[in-house]
Design a protein around this motif. Sequence first.
Motif, PDB file in Angstrom:
ATOM      1  N   ALA A 177       0.816  -1.226  -0.004  1.00 35.62           N
ATOM      2  CA  ALA A 177      -0.079   0.069   0.025  1.00 35.62           C
ATOM      3  C   ALA A 177       0.747   1.314   0.029  1.00 35.62           C
ATOM      4  N   TYR A 178       1.897   1.359   0.914  1.00 34.92           N
ATOM      5  CA  TYR A 178       2.672   2.653   0.903  1.00 34.92           C
ATOM      6  C   TYR A 178       3.654   2.858  -0.258  1.00 34.92           C
ATOM      7  N   ASP A 179       4.041   1.838  -0.942  1.00 33.85           N
ATOM      8  CA  ASP A 179       4.760   2.029  -2.170  1.00 33.85           C
ATOM      9  C   ASP A 179       3.983   2.433  -3.410  1.00 33.85           C
ATOM     10  N   TRP A 180       2.567   1.699  -3.481  1.00 34.14           N
ATOM     11  CA  TRP A 180       1.478   2.248  -4.514  1.00 34.14           C
ATOM     12  C   TRP A 180       1.296   3.471  -4.260  1.00 34.14           C
ATOM     13  N   GLN A 221      -3.132  13.514  -1.858  1.00 35.64           N
ATOM     14  CA  GLN A 221      -2.844  12.592  -0.945  1.00 35.64           C
ATOM     15  C   GLN A 221      -3.136  11.197  -0.881  1.00 35.64           C
ATOM     16  N   ALA A 222      -2.425  10.340  -0.227  1.00 35.12           N
ATOM     17  CA  ALA A 222      -3.027   8.995  -0.267  1.00 35.12           C
ATOM     18  C   ALA A 222      -3.231   8.412   0.919  1.00 35.12           C
ATOM     19  N   ALA A 223      -4.344   7.914   1.174  1.00 38.64           N
ATOM     20  CA  ALA A 223      -4.814   7.586   2.748  1.00 38.64           C
ATOM     21  C   ALA A 223      -5.151   6.079   2.878  1.00 38.64           C
ATOM     22  N   ILE A 224      -5.104   5.575   4.045  1.00 39.77           N
ATOM     23  CA  ILE A 224      -5.634   4.393   4.247  1.00 39.77           C
ATOM     24  C   ILE A 224      -6.589   4.675   5.479  1.00 39.77           C
ATOM     25  N   ILE A 252      -2.820   9.528   6.808  1.00 44.59           N
ATOM     26  CA  ILE A 252      -2.187   9.763   5.349  1.00 44.59           C
ATOM     27  C   ILE A 252      -0.892   9.286   5.166  1.00 44.59           C
ATOM     28  N   ILE A 253      -0.790   8.285   4.039  1.00 43.98           N
ATOM     29  CA  ILE A 253       0.917   7.592   3.859  1.00 43.98           C
ATOM     30  C   ILE A 253       1.619   8.282   2.827  1.00 43.98           C
TER      31      ILE A 253
END
Length: 595
Positions: free
Chosen positions: A504-507, A529-532, A536-537
Amino acid sequence: MENIRNFCIIAHIDHGKSTLADRLLEFTHTVQKRDMQAQLLDDMDLERERGITIKSHAIQMNYIHRGTPYVLNLIDTPGHVDFSYEVSRSIAACEGALLVVDASQGIEAQTISNLYLALGQDLEIIPVLNKIDLPGAMPEEVKDQIVDLIGCERDSIIHASGKEGIGIEDILTAVIERIRAPKGNPQAELQALIFDSSYNSYRGIEVIFRVFNGRIRKGDKVKFVATGKEYIAEEIGKLRLTKEPKEMVEAGDVGYLISGIKEAREVKVGDTITHVERPSREAIRGFEDVKPMVFAGIYPVETSEFEELRASMEKLQLNDAALVWEPETSAALGFGFRCGFLGMLHMEIVQERLEREFDMTVITTVPSVRFHVVTAKGELLPVSAPSEMPDPSFISRIEEPFISAQIISKSEYVGGIIALCMDKRGIIKNQIYLTSDRVELSFELPLSEIVFDFFDKLKTISRGYASLDYELIGFRESSMVKLDIMLNGERVDALSAIVHRDKAYDWGKRLCEKLRELLPRQMFEIAIQAAIGQKIIARETVKALRKNVLAKCYGGDISRKRKLLEKQKKGKKRMRQVGNVEIPQEAFMAVLKLD
């Protein structure tokens, strides 16, 4: 009926099926010299451009063998794994199959897969060694492979070349002598299987069928068993190069039916046609329902074109029975459809056909596969889009689909292929040497990992030599998370994806970087932003375009310049709060090209 033969041609992609079909049509004088062209049966522009068969095509030939006239119904089928549903439908209408193998390439994964489909329907297999005129042909080695695969006599393998026209007469003789005549009773109640259909804008829907029992005459009242609809057979006939009207089509033969059907959903491929007066008691066992592998949203660019898109999808589904769809809505894109495809090539072809044949400009969202989510209460929810994913606090576990993949390649590429499959979370199950330098590798892989670019990478590693075939084996528990992409704090559901926690982080990081390149700059700053969940990662920023407000200040006091800059700053602040971000189509497909 004794003099009818129904057969299809099956092979791996690019082993010369369509060229061989051309020669058969030429040799039996089905086509005049002046009408002849390469890939004659591939009537779609897309098929000609890409050099692949997308649809299976049926055509009837007449041939005189030892003084007896025979009727040969030939079906040319696609070779790509994404169109295997077309092959399975064609096989259901036949009694025999020509298994074509390229003498320079040997047996590949799809050859084996299509062979098993044919054997499952109890078809007579005629092995044909094609392209024997090529300088790189290895007829003796490939013959050994064929004998090992189907256990036939070495002498029963026909040498042929579609390009040079070698062995065409031998193939026709083998079809007549080895393939059994169709069984059936012309006097019984009518039973005909619909195995294809297409849409004609002037005449409605054309249904292509194979009669197993009974006969159908022009003007008969017929009934489609699955839908229960009744029609009058206004025109029936045989499939020559063009459609040839006839008074009657009998048991064992293949024909077409036109009865002015307007509604696409009234025709189901795999349905049985019977008479209204003397109905058949039982329907023919059709084909299994198609199992879509890849799901993606298709949306019209203009929301007002939604109904037009629905009509186009219905017409396309007639011609492509493997396409599955249902309406859905997206906060970012409005009304559209969630579609199920058999693979990425199938998805690409559907999108292109919508644009060419129906003049629809569409936006396609990130493809995903269908997951099973088990809630805390123990309910099982099928989830085929990230937007359907429930809140993480309600989820007990997530199961993802796994496939069993067979890869056939040269032995020198084994290391690279195993490394690629391990990287995609695969488990190696078996490794068999078919010959001294050809290996069959069996893996179990998560379907979500092979959806995007697996096939392209496999071809790159093996320099085009590896071939892939796969089938679904079930669902297994995995640590999957929903990755959201936010633009200026707003989630864009069309860019979300369900990915494995370890990746997930790399993606997220790579996707944010890619979007930063693709999003056009606005007058305000855009935060990507990318978030799970709430965490926010990754973050990237698209810098604002800035108007030069100091251009009119030539010299003068700094306070004047500062006042203008402060004024601009206030305006920018307001823009950031209400500004909408325009997302180009490339951004939705960015996920596919992350590497």
